[in-house]
Design an enzyme around this catalytic site. Structure first.
Site, PDB file in Angstrom:
ATOM      1  N   THR A  86       9.104   3.872   2.276  1.00  0.00           N
ATOM      2  CA  THR A  86       8.081   4.758   1.721  1.00  0.00           C
ATOM      3  C   THR A  86       6.694   4.146   1.615  1.00  0.00           C
ATOM      4  O   THR A  86       5.846   4.734   0.967  1.00  0.00           O
ATOM      5  CB  THR A  86       8.487   5.307   0.333  1.00  0.00           C
ATOM      6  OG1 THR A  86       8.360   4.279  -0.638  1.00  0.00           O
ATOM      7  CG2 THR A  86       9.882   5.827   0.317  1.00  0.00           C
ATOM      8  N   LYS A 107       0.868  -1.172   0.000  1.00  0.00           N
ATOM      9  CA  LYS A 107       0.000   0.000   0.000  1.00  0.00           C
ATOM     10  C   LYS A 107       0.907   1.224   0.000  1.00  0.00           C
ATOM     11  O   LYS A 107       2.029   1.201   0.500  1.00  0.00           O
ATOM     12  CB  LYS A 107      -0.969   0.015   1.185  1.00  0.00           C
ATOM     13  CG  LYS A 107      -0.351   0.195   2.562  1.00  0.00           C
ATOM     14  CD  LYS A 107      -0.033   1.605   2.986  1.00  0.00           C
ATOM     15  CE  LYS A 107      -1.212   2.530   2.821  1.00  0.00           C
ATOM     16  NZ  LYS A 107      -0.812   3.935   3.234  1.00  0.00           N
TER      17      LYS A 107
END
Length: 433
Positions: free
Chosen positions: A218, A207
């Site tokens: 990230t 995700k």
């Protein structure tokens, strides 16, 4: 508006060669379940469990932010050689929640260990006691809000009740949908390869849509394989492949407090023992793992908040990969570059600006720049046959390739980013509304 999981799944044609999503079926050694814990105001799956019936070897890389979420602290304190479960919640980052957030994880881990031990007793001839130190957590959502410990804890029995040892093929899609926040699309992929003469699978979900800039990783990314690989080998393979995948992407230049990418090995395929990542028997797996990580990381960028363009920035013939990386991200994180691309403006002067501000010393007389193979700068001068209308027409494409050739060495680096649109501002202005 939360995605309706059933409607989304029903709309998929996973058998189609043109489908954006691969058909992931059962992976031996891992079971997946999802529930709605009512973490959002509207019903949706928001809590996901991955259960490793016989335990799994694992490795993780985490954010390098100096402020980290409580689940990252928890995971870093885990010393167990095998993991029994990974629990992922959305809507709440469990960051800046202090000791209450950490204690909440402990309460949930105790419940997970208790309930999974009961399940082992029910299902196994030789049950194993599961410890809270065999539970990892992934958290994603808003920073600074009280962690919903009791909502999550009371749904653990339901998660475990839903565990099936022969998986419905849609459960991986449900898991990918269940960990989303502002994402518009689930991220899911797979590869098959060989270790020696044994075929193994690698599944991946992720995700990520905003707060995306590498410093590992990230986003949330979870990789699963039925291969038999040690923690040490998994760790080395993950770190080797992360720099050119999840650490090569940026959406907005912001690094999260919760970033993590983990890989789990169930050991169900009895492949040859690997003691060194340079062993030729692991080459196929290494390549496939990189493919899974790159596929997922590109999906994160393509689904970036408000994105209309997917941008690839190739820096070639640099003195070092480090300098190539610095230049690539100087371009990729430039708001002026990203807004020009959003407006389909062939303003190559902003690329010149971004190269200059990077701080890397270059020989201007050797510099070449092209957009989509169309030459703009050659040897430090505007290309003699440059026609702006050609570049302007190219800028209408959904995928934009920017190539910068320094002609100063032999090292290269590629970064991936998105454009910056009005929609990005709207999404983040309304994020908590």
């Amino acid at each position: 508006m939360p995605i309706n999981v059933n409607n989304f799944i029903n709309s998929l044609n996973l058998k189609s060669k043109n489908s954006d999503f691969q058909d992931l079926e059962h992976l031996d050694g891992v079971s997946v379940s999802t529930v709605c814990a009512n973490l959002y105001s509207k019903p949706r799956d928001d809590l996901v469990m991955f259960y490793f019936r016989d335990g799994a070897n694992y490795a993780s890389v985490y954010t390098q932010s100096k402020i980290v979420s409580e689940n990252i602290k928890w995971n870093l304190n885990i010393k167990s050689k095998k993991i029994s479960s990974l629990i992922v919640n959305t809507r709440n980052a469990n960051a800046f929640t202090g000791t209450d957030g950490y204690k909440g994880l402990k309460k949930i881990a105790e419940e997970v260990a208790l309930q999974l031990t009961k399940k082992q007793i029910e299902d196994e001839d030789s049950p194993k006691k599961i410890s809270l130190n065999q539970v990892l957590f992934g958290c994603t959502g808003t920073i600074g809000e009280k962690y919903p410990t009791e909502k999550i804890k009371k749904n653990i029995p339901e998660l475990i009740k839903k565990i099936k040892y022969t998986q419905n093929k849609f459960i991986w899609m449900k898991a990918a949908l269940g960990i989303m926040t502002t994402d518009l699309q689930p991220k899911i992929t797979m590869e098959e390869c060989n270790i020696g003469n044994k075929k193994v699978k690698i599944y991946g979900i992720a995700k990520g849509s905003g707060m995306i800039f590498p410093n590992m990783a990230t986003t949330l990314g979870y990789i699963f394989t039925d291969a038999d690989l040690s923690n040490n080998i998994l760790n080395k393979l993950l770190k080797k492949n992360i720099d050119t995948t999840f650490n090569a992407i940026t959406c907005d230049g912001d690094t999260s407090t919760n970033d993590m990418v983990s890989i789990f090995s169930t050991g169900k395929v009895k492949n040859p023992i690997i003691n060194n990542i340079n062993d030729k028997k692991i080459f196929s797996f290494d390549k496939a793992l990189h493919s899974v990580l790159l596929n997922l990381s590109k999906r994160v960028v393509k689904d970036g908040e408000g994105a209309t363009k997917f941008i690839t920035i190739n820096i070639a013939k640099s003195k070092s990969e480090k300098e190539a990386r610095v230049i690539a991200f100087s371009i990729a994180n430039s708001n002026l570059v990203k807004t020009a691309i959003a407006g389909e403006d062939p303003n190559w002067g902003r690329i010149i600006m971004a190269i200059g501000k990077s701080g890397v010393k270059i020989d201007l007389k050797k510099l070449s720049i092209s957009f989509g193979g169309i030459k703009i700068i050659e040897k430090g001068q505007i290309f003699k046959n440059y026609k702006e209308n050609e570049v302007a027409n190219y800028m209408k494409d959904k995928s934009i390739d920017i190539s910068v050739n320094l002609n100063m060495g032999s090292k290269n680096f590629t970064a991936y980013t998105m454009d910056l649109t009005k929609k990005y501002i709207e999404i983040n202005a309304d994020y908590r509304s």
